[in-house]
Each structure stands twice: as C-alpha cells, then as structure tokens.
Motif scaffolding. Structure first.
Motif, short mmCIF file in Angstrom:
data_model
loop_
_atom_site.label_atom_id
_atom_site.label_comp_id
_atom_site.label_asym_id
_atom_site.label_seq_id
_atom_site.Cartn_x
_atom_site.Cartn_y
_atom_site.Cartn_z
N UNK A 54 40.93 5.07 22.52
CA UNK A 54 39.33 5.01 22.47
C UNK A 54 39.05 5.54 20.80
N UNK A 55 38.38 4.84 20.32
CA UNK A 55 37.93 4.73 18.86
C UNK A 55 36.51 5.51 18.79
N UNK A 56 36.39 6.66 18.19
CA UNK A 56 35.28 7.28 18.06
C UNK A 56 34.88 7.07 16.68
N UNK A 57 33.51 6.93 16.25
CA UNK A 57 33.22 6.67 14.92
C UNK A 57 32.08 7.64 14.78
N UNK A 58 31.98 8.32 13.92
CA UNK A 58 30.84 9.27 13.29
C UNK A 58 29.85 8.60 12.49
N UNK A 59 28.64 8.60 12.84
CA UNK A 59 27.46 8.05 11.92
C UNK A 59 26.77 9.06 11.38
N UNK A 60 26.42 9.28 10.39
CA UNK A 60 25.50 10.21 9.50
C UNK A 60 24.28 9.31 9.06
N UNK A 61 23.09 9.84 9.52
CA UNK A 61 21.90 9.23 8.99
C UNK A 61 21.58 9.48 7.86
N UNK A 62 20.85 8.43 6.99
CA UNK A 62 20.82 8.54 5.61
C UNK A 62 19.09 8.46 5.27
N UNK A 63 18.41 9.38 5.02
CA UNK A 63 17.11 9.10 4.84
C UNK A 63 16.67 9.28 3.42
N UNK A 64 15.66 8.34 3.01
CA UNK A 64 15.19 8.47 1.58
C UNK A 64 13.82 9.33 1.40
N UNK A 65 13.44 9.87 2.67
CA UNK A 65 12.00 10.48 2.77
C UNK A 65 12.18 12.00 2.26
N UNK A 66 13.27 12.53 1.93
CA UNK A 66 13.45 13.92 1.63
C UNK A 66 13.35 15.01 2.58
N UNK A 67 13.34 16.25 2.15
CA UNK A 67 13.11 17.19 3.12
C UNK A 67 11.71 17.40 3.35
N UNK A 68 11.59 18.02 4.59
CA UNK A 68 10.24 18.26 5.09
C UNK A 68 9.93 19.69 4.92
N UNK A 69 8.76 19.93 4.04
CA UNK A 69 8.47 21.10 3.63
C UNK A 69 7.35 21.68 4.72
N UNK A 70 7.06 23.14 4.58
CA UNK A 70 6.31 23.65 5.29
C UNK A 70 4.74 23.13 4.97
N UNK A 71 4.23 22.88 4.13
CA UNK A 71 2.98 22.28 3.81
C UNK A 71 2.78 20.89 4.31
N UNK A 72 3.77 20.16 4.28
CA UNK A 72 3.76 18.87 4.71
C UNK A 72 3.80 18.94 6.33
N UNK A 73 4.55 19.69 7.02
CA UNK A 73 4.61 20.07 8.18
C UNK A 73 3.23 20.43 8.83
N UNK A 74 2.65 21.41 8.20
CA UNK A 74 1.37 21.88 8.70
C UNK A 74 0.11 20.78 8.75
#
Length: 154
Positions: A54-74
């Motif tokens: 059984x072959x298991x591959x790990x995938x790591x999502x890559x986002x160009x959006x940057x981190x979500x800060x509290x101001x943007x969340x609100x």
C-alpha cells in the motif's frame, strides 16, 4: 521512491514517500523420500499469498492567501451573518480567548465543521507557548438533489 516538493513563502520542504513490500524469506524444503509429483498451479505462485503493498502519499496544501487575522475574521463574520460589527466583535474575541485557554490547558476541541483539534506537544518559552496540534476534519461529500421529473405548471 517518490519525492514531492512543497514550497511555501518562507521555506521549502520535501517529503519522501517510499513503497515497501513485505519481504518473505523461504527456507529450502527438506528433501523427501516420497516420489516426485507435479505441483499444482496454486503452489507455483507463492506471490499470491503475500499481501499487496500500500502506497501512502502525504499532500500538503499550499495557499497564496496568507494567514487569516482577527480583523479579517471579524469582517467575514459580519458580512456572512449581517450582525453589526460592534455586536459581533466582543463575542468573537471572547470565543477566541476561550478556545486559546482550552488549548493552553491541553484540552481536546471538537468544533465541527472546523474539526477535532488535539494538542500533540507543548513547549513553554520565556515569552510564548508553542503548541503542535493535530486537526482532523471530516470531509463532507456534496449531495445533489435529484432534478424533478416534471416542470411545475404556471
């Protein structure tokens, strides 16, 4: 061996995925004094008994959006719910404070659809606390409603 490379804005990380099959060693059969007979076709294929690899591959999502800060969340919550910002902000800040305290205590959080969050490791520094957490999200499969068989008459 399969190599995949994941690039983020600060670091480059490569992960290796290796396929390993179960190795079996066969001992030579003891010589028998019985007359030799033909072997059946099932006995001629010893690999059929071995488990499949059984072959298991790990995938790591890559986002160009940057981190979500509290101001943007609100802002996003105010936009989605229609609640006034002055009413939403203290509620959101209190919720974030409670979640932070629960993680600091090492409690496991089960907040669907965010997921189940468990603290794996915690390290206390002089000015911060570093936590390594595992987040498990359930994947919701989109269900499509069947199209009606007939159009509604107007």
């Amino acid at each position: 061996m399969t190599r995949t490379s994941t690039k983020t804005s600060k670091t480059t990380r490569s992960t290796a995925t290796r396929s390993t099959a179960a190795k079996t060693t066969r001992k030579p059969a003891a010589k028998s004094t019985l007359p030799k007979t033909r072997k059946s076709s099932a006995a001629a294929t010893p690999a059929a008994d071995a488990p499949e690899a059984v072959v298991v591959q790990e995938s790591v999502p890559v986002s160009d959006l940057g981190e979500l800060k509290k101001v943007e969340l609100i802002e996003m919550i105010v936009e989605r719910t229609g609640v006034k910002k002055r009413d939403a902000k203290p509620t959101i800040e209190a919720a974030l404070q409670i979640l932070g305290e629960a993680l600091a205590e090492g409690r496991e959080l089960n907040l669907q659809p965010l997921g189940k969050i468990r603290v794996n490791r915690m390290k206390k520094l002089s000015s911060a606390r570093v936590m390594t957490c595992k987040v498990r999200q359930t994947i919701k499969e989109e269900t499509t409603e069947p199209e009606p068989l007939a159009e509604a008459a107007e």
